[in-house]
Design a protein around this motif. Structure first.
Motif, PDB file in Angstrom:
ATOM      1  N   VAL A 140      -1.593  -1.141  -0.956  1.00  0.00           N
ATOM      2  CA  VAL A 140      -2.111  -2.459  -1.338  1.00  0.00           C
ATOM      3  C   VAL A 140      -1.965  -3.417  -0.159  1.00  0.00           C
ATOM      4  O   VAL A 140      -0.958  -3.404   0.553  1.00  0.00           O
ATOM      5  CB  VAL A 140      -1.405  -2.995  -2.609  1.00  0.00           C
ATOM      6  N   PHE A 141      -2.988  -4.243   0.052  1.00  0.00           N
ATOM      7  CA  PHE A 141      -3.040  -5.231   1.140  1.00  0.00           C
ATOM      8  C   PHE A 141      -3.171  -6.606   0.500  1.00  0.00           C
ATOM      9  O   PHE A 141      -4.229  -6.940  -0.037  1.00  0.00           O
ATOM     10  CB  PHE A 141      -4.244  -4.947   2.048  1.00  0.00           C
ATOM     11  N   PRO A 142      -2.114  -7.416   0.553  1.00  0.00           N
ATOM     12  CA  PRO A 142      -2.166  -8.726  -0.129  1.00  0.00           C
ATOM     13  C   PRO A 142      -3.248  -9.647   0.448  1.00  0.00           C
ATOM     14  O   PRO A 142      -3.575  -9.586   1.632  1.00  0.00           O
ATOM     15  CB  PRO A 142      -0.766  -9.294   0.114  1.00  0.00           C
ATOM     16  N   GLN A 143      -3.718 -10.521  -0.409  1.00  0.00           N
ATOM     17  CA  GLN A 143      -4.861 -11.384  -0.090  1.00  0.00           C
ATOM     18  C   GLN A 143      -4.717 -12.155   1.214  1.00  0.00           C
ATOM     19  O   GLN A 143      -3.705 -12.783   1.488  1.00  0.00           O
ATOM     20  CB  GLN A 143      -5.064 -12.388  -1.229  1.00  0.00           C
ATOM     21  N   GLY A 144      -5.779 -12.088   2.016  1.00  0.00           N
ATOM     22  CA  GLY A 144      -5.915 -12.962   3.163  1.00  0.00           C
ATOM     23  C   GLY A 144      -5.157 -12.531   4.401  1.00  0.00           C
ATOM     24  O   GLY A 144      -5.265 -13.196   5.447  1.00  0.00           O
ATOM     25  N   LEU A 145      -4.405 -11.436   4.349  1.00  0.00           N
ATOM     26  CA  LEU A 145      -3.609 -11.021   5.508  1.00  0.00           C
ATOM     27  C   LEU A 145      -4.385 -10.038   6.386  1.00  0.00           C
ATOM     28  O   LEU A 145      -5.159  -9.214   5.895  1.00  0.00           O
ATOM     29  CB  LEU A 145      -2.306 -10.366   5.043  1.00  0.00           C
ATOM     30  N   LEU A 146      -4.146 -10.115   7.696  1.00  0.00           N
ATOM     31  CA  LEU A 146      -4.762  -9.192   8.653  1.00  0.00           C
ATOM     32  C   LEU A 146      -4.349  -7.757   8.332  1.00  0.00           C
ATOM     33  O   LEU A 146      -3.153  -7.483   8.136  1.00  0.00           O
ATOM     34  CB  LEU A 146      -4.316  -9.546  10.073  1.00  0.00           C
ATOM     35  N   HIS A 147      -5.331  -6.854   8.318  1.00  0.00           N
ATOM     36  CA  HIS A 147      -5.009  -5.444   8.092  1.00  0.00           C
ATOM     37  C   HIS A 147      -6.046  -4.563   8.767  1.00  0.00           C
ATOM     38  O   HIS A 147      -7.082  -5.032   9.233  1.00  0.00           O
ATOM     39  CB  HIS A 147      -4.880  -5.148   6.596  1.00  0.00           C
ATOM     40  N   PHE A 148      -5.751  -3.269   8.800  1.00  0.00           N
ATOM     41  CA  PHE A 148      -6.596  -2.316   9.530  1.00  0.00           C
ATOM     42  C   PHE A 148      -6.392  -0.932   8.949  1.00  0.00           C
ATOM     43  O   PHE A 148      -5.395  -0.671   8.256  1.00  0.00           O
ATOM     44  CB  PHE A 148      -6.210  -2.308  11.012  1.00  0.00           C
TER      45      PHE A 148
END
Lengths: 209, 209, 209, 209, 209, 209
Positions: A140-148
């Protein structure tokens, strides 16, 4: 015994069923507002409004990043309008990369269907969370955070991502910085990147200014 | 002393009052979206948009279930549009039943005005909560859970229900299963009901397939 | 045929039912947050948490305003916590008045059960909406706006109000202005009321300063 | 090396960028709904939709209250539509007063830029919170509660207020009570104010009835 | 005439005032959840919980970016907890820069108090919106999008920013990429930046790996 | 040149990073409220809180329904707490059935990974929407409506479902009606099912009463 069922149903409830809003299939040609698109008239809605086949095939990964994102957001899949959920398909060739990006309007859950993917995100305190995900793993990638997400293995990979909004948005860092007319000087002042680096990436990504 | 009040009011605030959105009386003929109907122009709104008299009389209970639900949802009572609240009137003859149903979009609070009602709901853990409610008693039914109300007493009963949405929806189990063209085989496969039972209820409730 | 049903249910779903949050009955002794009170442990919840009998009897109307408001908000009726709905009972003697007030956190729908009530509200554009409501009539009061109810008829009256929040709040204008230690000078400066008027009402309502 | 960047960008993502809803600049001439105004077509949006200069100058404070509120709500500043935020400028001459009022749809945070302001609010339990704020001080006023600001110092004052909604609404107590056609008898019955007081303020504020 | 006011107030409403939740001042030492911090007991809340003086003085701008962000989020200003609003002070020396960043959880409105600021944001379609803002100008930055502010004038500048959340978060691009232990290879693969550039900025910003 | 980066970061922002709430990993042992579980202390959160491997293997489908639902809701996957999203894995043997059910708190999007599934839902107007979905097809099921999935093909099938809530709930019709102590007479009165049918299914599903 004769049972007057039409009588039952007409009396039990008012007949204004056409106005019930269990869902709001997007009418992409009508006005839209902060909560989403206007709804198609319920009488014209069919099961095909709730089914989408556009994720069945791989996106074209013969490109620079050797990867493809195929969205099933409200603009592509009008049935999700107003329901707080959408999907995307992620295809990775060997070495494929979904570059650093954010979704301004949603959290994301990714599930690996085939291959392995190294995925991560960075929080507001600059702490990094990344891991190699294998088939069946979820992240899971929380809202609005930089990810790849990158495919560092020797095999192609496939994943599906779900979003907590029908319109999550997608801001890819490199396109945002280098794929438009934002003046190089402003980029350099606000990112501390060198002029040569900025101009090199603008040349690749079509940026001007 | 002359007090230039028009002067005061025009200077104190901008004059764009017509755009203030304290409320959003539904314009049922305009586009609607996930958050509800479009709003009537404020200048055309009157007190009658906020008052509804359709719950004053009993619904017709001369029917199979000996009960009637009269809604004051946004489609009937446009003044509640966007305000997160609506009402319904429940009339019960002796033996009257509001069959097992859900409201997909709202929690409900019911208050008994006359008579007694046995009401209950079932949660996601399959635990049952039911009780006989007397005049003045209140019961809350959490959003989306199966619930019912029956009049097991020797007197008619009257109750009012409030909902946490202007458009709570209403899915009555028997109508959903047996009052449409859902193939009997699919019903049987997904409910474990016997074929004879399904066909008997389809005959009563007008279902086909 | 033996059907291993315990086997079925344990395999079909994980057994962590105790954590399902279909509802959140308030534990008034635990911490609370912006979304409401902490939840009672599901295992301890019974049907009595969802039923409230405190609205069955009239409030005491032998008072200055000849009226009474009996709330069934989350503090009185913990079952509504987190469900976006609550209720109140309004009793009016002849001449009874629910004074000018607001609910900072909810819209209200009122239904007249007995007698007649003159009710109204004022919007942000200072437009007034008021009407005499008879038995069975419903009126909606949008969130946060000043409103009132009075019994101008020759009979007692009874109404129930529903709110779009489990914790609507209630700010009664006269108590807010004159029932505390807000300095009279500040009241006068910000309401343009005369000093004598302010002091007269402070004397009645217990205000100081 | 030739880098087919148009190829990259067209393959990486679907080209339906025009439908992305990062924002929803209000089209004040289109239908509006409970969540706000309809959105301008993204292709027509420019930076000027996100910039507002109407707070640069003082409002006219040559009036009865020696103060002015200049809003930058969605009706004045369409760029904030749907974004849950708006602003206002507050100018105070010596002795200036923003009279007792509420915002039905938002909490407010005020920051003092120049001078000193005595500000306060009253909660649902009738408890008063007020304090003199100096330059740089911030105060928050929870949603829907009566509050006020006065300049009791010997210098003009300037403050900016932010709101947790693009359309907070503004109900000024005196205008709501005395600046319309609400019958004096109803005002008196529901506020306990004396008839002479009501009529005096109606004369000042333009009320009739 | 003796008026039994305690009698009035105790009868008009239940006495459970202590449980009214008009606000939820954060108790930073108690559990917190998705909606914010737990609330301080209402009886212990004073006006000082709603007033914050930490924005009165400039942040220290004797640093690399010649600028400072001083937040008044819920962690610094517990009174805004749960109210959907917060503030920050932005100080700029000549040449000061608030580097490219996002707020994952809020939209922002900025007002220039002194000097001039060039500010801009980039949307999901990679379109750039930037402009020089003068004293009194306001600009809105939609939730989650990359944005920046720089002082390109010959004078210091001061601005205040408001956010549509009590906890907007703040992800500064350079700290997120170069100020932690994210492996350089992953950064390079997902941003297309050159190794030398990455290592140069890691050296400046304290990154490892 | 020596660059005092610790100096930069400590001055640019307040150091209370530990309080930033980009996410809220559930602490299942702490109090929980209407918005979800309390959050783990940020300092103790690791990447493993955001990764879940429990969907990698098939659920056990050697049961009556020849199918299994494996949830990754907040109780199983604490990282999704507060983020408005969760997942489940659906395994189907030949002839496998996910019986008629609702999610009281979320909409669902299902994607078929292997095999074919016939899926459908019924709306509040009793209209049925069903279709056979092949590999890669997606279907959305609006919140709170009855729906089902069956494998009518000659091959096993696999699908993943996403939900618009971290805690969607799951009410399976047959368990709700026949798997508890709801008295048979009440079931029959409120569903019109025959006594023999009710008792047959209670025997299978473990119901009493």
């Amino acid at each position: 015994m004769f049972i007057p069922i039409f009588f039952l149903s007409s009396l039990l409830l008012s007949s204004s069923y056409a106005l019930v809003q269990d869902f709001c299939v997007a009418d992409l040609s009508a006005p839209f507002g902060p909560a989403g698109y206007s709804c198609k008239k319920p009488a014209t809605v069919t099961v095909d409004d709730f089914v989408f086949s556009g994720l069945a095939a791989s996106g074209n990964i013969s490109n620079l990043i050797k990867a493809a994102v195929t969205p099933a957001f409200d603009a592509q899949f009008p049935g999700v309008n107003g329901l707080g959920i959408s999907l995307a398909r992620l295809d990775f060739a060997i070495g494929g990369v979904i570059p650093m990006h954010t979704h301004p309007g949603a959290s994301e859950v990714l599930i690996v269907i085939q291959g392995s993917i190294t995925a991560g995100f960075i929080d507001s305190a600059n702490k990094v969370y990344f891991k190699t995900l294998n088939k069946g793993d979820v992240m899971v990638f929380p809202q609005g955070l930089l990810h790849f997400q990158v495919n560092v293995e020797k095999f192609p990979a496939l994943a599906f991502a779900s979003f907590s909004s029908a319109n999550p948005g997608l801001q890819i860092l490199d396109f945002a910085l280098f794929g438009n007319d934002l003046p190089s000087e402003l980029i350099e002042d606000t990112t501390f990147l060198d002029d040569a680096q900025v101009k090199k990436l603008k040349a690749i990504l079509g940026g001007t200014g």
